[in-house]
Design a protein around this motif. Structure first.
Motif, PDB file in Angstrom:
ATOM      1  N   VAL A 199       0.843  -1.195   0.000  1.00  0.00           N
ATOM      2  CA  VAL A 199       0.000   0.000   0.000  1.00  0.00           C
ATOM      3  C   VAL A 199       0.878   1.245   0.000  1.00  0.00           C
ATOM      4  O   VAL A 199       2.056   1.181   0.337  1.00  0.00           O
ATOM      5  CB  VAL A 199      -0.942  -0.003   1.220  1.00  0.00           C
ATOM      6  N   PRO A 200       0.296   2.384  -0.365  1.00  0.00           N
ATOM      7  CA  PRO A 200       1.109   3.606  -0.432  1.00  0.00           C
ATOM      8  C   PRO A 200       1.579   4.095   0.935  1.00  0.00           C
ATOM      9  O   PRO A 200       2.650   4.679   1.056  1.00  0.00           O
ATOM     10  CB  PRO A 200       0.168   4.641  -1.056  1.00  0.00           C
ATOM     11  N   CYS A 210       3.147  -2.928   4.299  1.00  0.00           N
ATOM     12  CA  CYS A 210       2.896  -1.516   4.576  1.00  0.00           C
ATOM     13  C   CYS A 210       4.218  -0.796   4.824  1.00  0.00           C
ATOM     14  O   CYS A 210       4.988  -1.203   5.695  1.00  0.00           O
ATOM     15  CB  CYS A 210       1.978  -1.365   5.784  1.00  0.00           C
ATOM     16  N   PRO A 211       4.493   0.281   4.085  1.00  0.00           N
ATOM     17  CA  PRO A 211       5.770   0.961   4.215  1.00  0.00           C
ATOM     18  C   PRO A 211       5.919   1.732   5.516  1.00  0.00           C
ATOM     19  O   PRO A 211       4.919   2.141   6.132  1.00  0.00           O
ATOM     20  CB  PRO A 211       5.783   1.921   3.025  1.00  0.00           C
ATOM     21  N   MET A 212       7.170   1.919   5.926  1.00  0.00           N
ATOM     22  CA  MET A 212       7.564   2.889   6.936  1.00  0.00           C
ATOM     23  C   MET A 212       6.809   2.771   8.256  1.00  0.00           C
ATOM     24  O   MET A 212       6.296   3.753   8.778  1.00  0.00           O
ATOM     25  CB  MET A 212       7.377   4.313   6.372  1.00  0.00           C
ATOM     26  N   ILE A 213       6.760   1.564   8.776  1.00  0.00           N
ATOM     27  CA  ILE A 213       6.238   1.371  10.126  1.00  0.00           C
ATOM     28  C   ILE A 213       7.380   1.646  11.097  1.00  0.00           C
ATOM     29  O   ILE A 213       8.422   0.995  11.032  1.00  0.00           O
ATOM     30  CB  ILE A 213       5.687  -0.053  10.293  1.00  0.00           C
ATOM     31  N   ASN A 214       7.165   2.606  11.975  1.00  0.00           N
ATOM     32  CA  ASN A 214       8.253   3.111  12.808  1.00  0.00           C
ATOM     33  C   ASN A 214       8.237   2.626  14.246  1.00  0.00           C
ATOM     34  O   ASN A 214       9.256   2.663  14.916  1.00  0.00           O
ATOM     35  CB  ASN A 214       8.202   4.651  12.832  1.00  0.00           C
ATOM     36  N   ASP A 215       7.065   2.243  14.723  1.00  0.00           N
ATOM     37  CA  ASP A 215       7.006   1.876  16.137  1.00  0.00           C
ATOM     38  C   ASP A 215       5.813   0.960  16.394  1.00  0.00           C
ATOM     39  O   ASP A 215       5.061   0.617  15.459  1.00  0.00           O
ATOM     40  CB  ASP A 215       6.930   3.131  17.028  1.00  0.00           C
TER      41      ASP A 215
END
Lengths: 252, 252, 252, 252, 252, 252
Positions: free
Chosen positions: F72-73, F93-98
């Protein structure tokens, strides 16, 4: 090459129950494809579908075992060959009037030496398999529509064309041609006689006879008579009928 | 500005019969629009439709007097404002859980000073008329979906938000949230009680209550109870049901 | 069946002001449809539009009372019948050269017994009404383009075909055919004479004469002469002209 | 990397004349791109365009030297990054209210260490060149729209965000926010004062100031004041205006 | 008018390296256009592309200096003229069998007095320039495919048609026509002889000879022989080959 | 419900070979799907694909046994749920940070009581079967991308979220985040260490580790290390690489 399940049904003298796709949506087609039809025909003639959309409908149908067919807009080689290259396993061509037109139809659908179909089965070989070129001529079903007075006068000539699998009766146009209002499920003696003649001639020539129907009752009668490709219903009609009935129930 | 016929119905304490568009085809939508619905809702949440396609569905519906509504995928300002600019006369937003979310929904749908909707009704002013900007705030209907436990706990807060026209019960998600299997037309006491509570609170706050239904019988019961926006059926369901029944009749 | 407002105008000897849609966008067409044209013609010949897109343009035009027409790419039965089934209320066919071509054009556009149009007005009966089949033959307007030397030589034969409503002059191609550079609003005596001849013959045969124009001034002269379908402007030209003028003003 | 011609104009203290694309058609965009604009902005907020269509508009613009920009629907990272990956050389983001929102905008548009833009310039590296990753941060222009009261209150915070190229005044929303009817080319003292303040602050912060205009006369005044990105006209407006004027001339 | 770079290559007796677009995606075409081909041919015959999509592919190719060509589905005037109006700088037409068919092909592609192409270069004049009408006849390249036995029998008649630029060998269909299995890069003496004959005749008539190839090795041999338009590879084949090889390496 | 074949592979400690679809064409996707990948991921983040197109790609993949996944975007509930409803069997899912972001991701993908996914699997229940609702939570694979410094700092928190199936390393963004140029197949000790840490943590938490690769050699090393979802190649790269190599061979 992937088998054409319709041909197996016909070999067993069984009738194929055919649905009709007139809505230009691959999602609508995918819903249709999951309902148990033997085949689905994408209607590029009177349906709201042209080539580019039709490819996505073929893909949607290809997610199931339902056999994908098309009705082309007219006897035009460009669209006939494009739809076959896109993986249609059956073709219905409207308004074939005589043997010469039937021959042109077959030529567009069969590789040499049987016909003059140009080579390039770009999606057909994905769907059908790498050996598509070797088996396409006997796998793809080709139907000529019989729906004009001239066609009735030339049944033998039409049905004698080598490479033709069957004829398909369009009752609306046939009725119009004979002076009646258009519509399905004809009971008028003259029309019944004409339809019976097409069927008898098809049996005589060893061809499959198909017909478009407006009700399951009539469609089942046609099977009993000997028709082996019976169309009943379409996505567009299901939407209209379902919505109309629902609204009527709410307004009651 | 073109009147919102739903608002007239509601002023007369009549229920609007709402259809549902989930198929990404403007032709399917146009068929639906000709069947007599008071309104049609294009479903951008669970339907197979996104913005660009939805615009063509709005156009198709606009060929008739049926009121065009949309359900957006989520409480996201971008899509909410785009759909309004495209001429939606009603918006249903899923999963509004509390007053703050309801306030954000309303803010995205109302021009200042009531909200923060950005100005640019590019198609809305074609459909609604040149005076759309002056009347949009009172013409466009805004519904918050009530379908979570948190929403049930915050009904007053949600319904107190100025500029909200109504609440819309999603029985499947509501059932899930309360530990039941998803589905429409709930009869379980706990669910009936929850639905009745939403309805009672809506009446108390002077709001329209809406609900999604699985059968016309249930939908009519909901109207009798006091729901004034009842959804029943969808293009996708009509295709599936009509085709399944037809095939079943042919196989019988 | 929904009336064809152009036919009413012509019955009153009034001219129809026709706009032109060449941009493949239903939104562009909807903007056009709201500007007060009597009719809009979707150009499938030189416009950047094919069938699937054209249907959405027809829908966009159908949100207003503007009469939807199409120009087909060529005298090909497939696309002619598809556009009529999609609800076009008028058809303009390019490069009709003689009576036989005119007869084929009419045959593709008229139901039996007048012609051989196949039956299946899938969207036309939504737009026109359930009685479309009974009235289509007299409601749909059919125009043959006169734009070649052969056509000039066969005006009587072309115009004698029963079921033809009018002829439409394509000044660019006509000029090319007679050895001039292409372009609209011709003043050359030979071209004016040819145009006048077409008009006179049309009046003689009781047909409507139409013409493509490059300026409103010329278009109004054509109306004064007796042309009753005058085309002026297109969405593509309005974009180009408006943008060019705006940039020029900014650079000045 | 392909140069951003807007940045060269701004380095020379020249104003960029910017056109606006609201019609979802790559052909309409290509017509626009051939009319001499310095840049064209595809409007994904109030225009009838979403991502998939916008890519084809970017391609159409890329057939010329006109600089392709986009206005995104909202401050949402998904669409911001997708449009940059698709090759937009400039981004205008609506309704930036404070420094935190401006920082989020910049973060979505700049690669580390300046921001958090995710890496994958799939079309941007075709359009911009293989060295796009190394130069994108200084080549792509990022504009925050100033069009709310909160934004006016936070001009310094917004403009202090490193990596922001400019601010862009939306006069309609700004007017709404301050209690006026929406519209371009404002003359009301309070609005003029607000616009002048934005401009003065932009100069102070070394940023480019842009503004949306309704007439070339006003746009030229804005250039004289010091605005360096002036938008005037759109494909949708050119169609509407050209058609309306043509019809008016024919009816006169 | 923008020069046709292929014609310059041929004037210098150099061969054009031609790629093939069969995937209906303007992004795929844009990737192709950036890889250094002299020309790219959009295949509307066996490729999965029709007119509306093809326009976006032409736009994608037009972002580079690569020359855009098309192969049409069949010798049908409607699509031939539409593709030229859309800006194709070269046309390849399948299955030209004799001089009469070649003459019809040329007539559809050339403005009077050379042919009967209808006037309306709507995108072609954007791409080619405002003087497109004056120079199109000598700029656009027209190729007749030689791929049937009848064509072999009529080479002189085909090649004598004024306005034809070249002939293009389709080895698969040619092989089929002569009784071989379809496929590229033929080594069978009878096929080599036929190919050589076409080449020799083309040189004799001062025409460009083109051929479709399956490998770069064979394509280079064809250049050495004298072919000046050599096609090798397609987007569809690159995807299939690249993916198959990658998966194979992973499974090894 | 149709089994997720990836889960069976992982149960047997086998690695899934994953391809990547970035071209917005269902035909390109169908070609890909026939090449033997275990799964194909439609990239809505950096690929040129959005929702409406992605549905057609899912359909194309569904013509084979290859497992359909999506990236997904961004972490936005609207698009996450829409893609699942459309039948994606895996989500990246991109850029999961925490941990909080990971929890929001899982909530959007899981039905209650595990999460807050809204109910309406319109195409998923066609593809997966009528019992999709009952089994979706354990069938659909959910991956969080680890590609930022914050994610590295929060690996335990991210991986502790119940309902997460795995983590997926984006080497380009991870490299950027740590101060390196973007790119695949990293050998720098700091990056290798980071990648190894993610892998080790995933094993510790019983999760599947995935990674994006630039070469089959590197991808196979990653499998040897313990990665169980390895991506290699994309349709866009295969076109570019195949075309570039072909042109190079022709120019040599």
């Amino acid at each position: 090459m992937r088998e054409n399940l319709l041909k197996r049904l016909w070999a067993e003298d069984k009738a194929a129950v055919n649905g009709w796709c007139a809505v230009p949506s691959s999602f609508a087609a995918e819903i249709m494809a999951h309902q148990g039809w033997d085949s689905l025909t994408i209607d590029l003639q009177h349906g709201v579908v042209d080539y580019q959309t039709a490819v996505t409908l073929l893909q949607a149908i290809s997610t199931t075992a339902t056999v994908p067919m098309v009705r082309v807009p007219w006897l035009e080689p460009g669209i006939l060959m494009k739809m076959l290259d896109a993986g249609a396993y059956g073709v219905i061509c409207p308004m074939i009037n005589d043997g010469e037109e039937a021959a042109r139809l077959v030529s567009a659908c069969r590789y040499p030496p049987l016909g003059g179909r140009s080579f390039g089965p770009i999606r057909a070989s994905l769907y059908g398999g790498a050996d598509y070129p070797a088996h396409a001529n006997e796998t793809v079903a080709v139907f000529a529509m019989v729906e004009t007075r001239r066609a009735l006068d030339n049944l033998d000539a039409i049905m004698s064309v080598e490479g033709l699998d069957g004829v398909y009766v369009g009752p609306s146009d046939l009725a119009s041609a004979l002076g009646y209002a258009p519509g399905f499920d004809r009971q008028e003696p003259e029309l019944v006689e004409a339809i019976d003649l097409v069927l008898a001639k098809a049996k005589e020539h060893g061809l499959v006879a198909g017909i478009h129907n407006g009700s399951t009752a009539y469609a089942r009668q046609m099977i009993d008579k000997g028709f082996r490709l019976v169309t009943i219903g379409s996505d567009a009609r299901f939407i209209a009928a379902g919505a109309a009935q629902t609204v009527a129930e709410m307004r009651a």
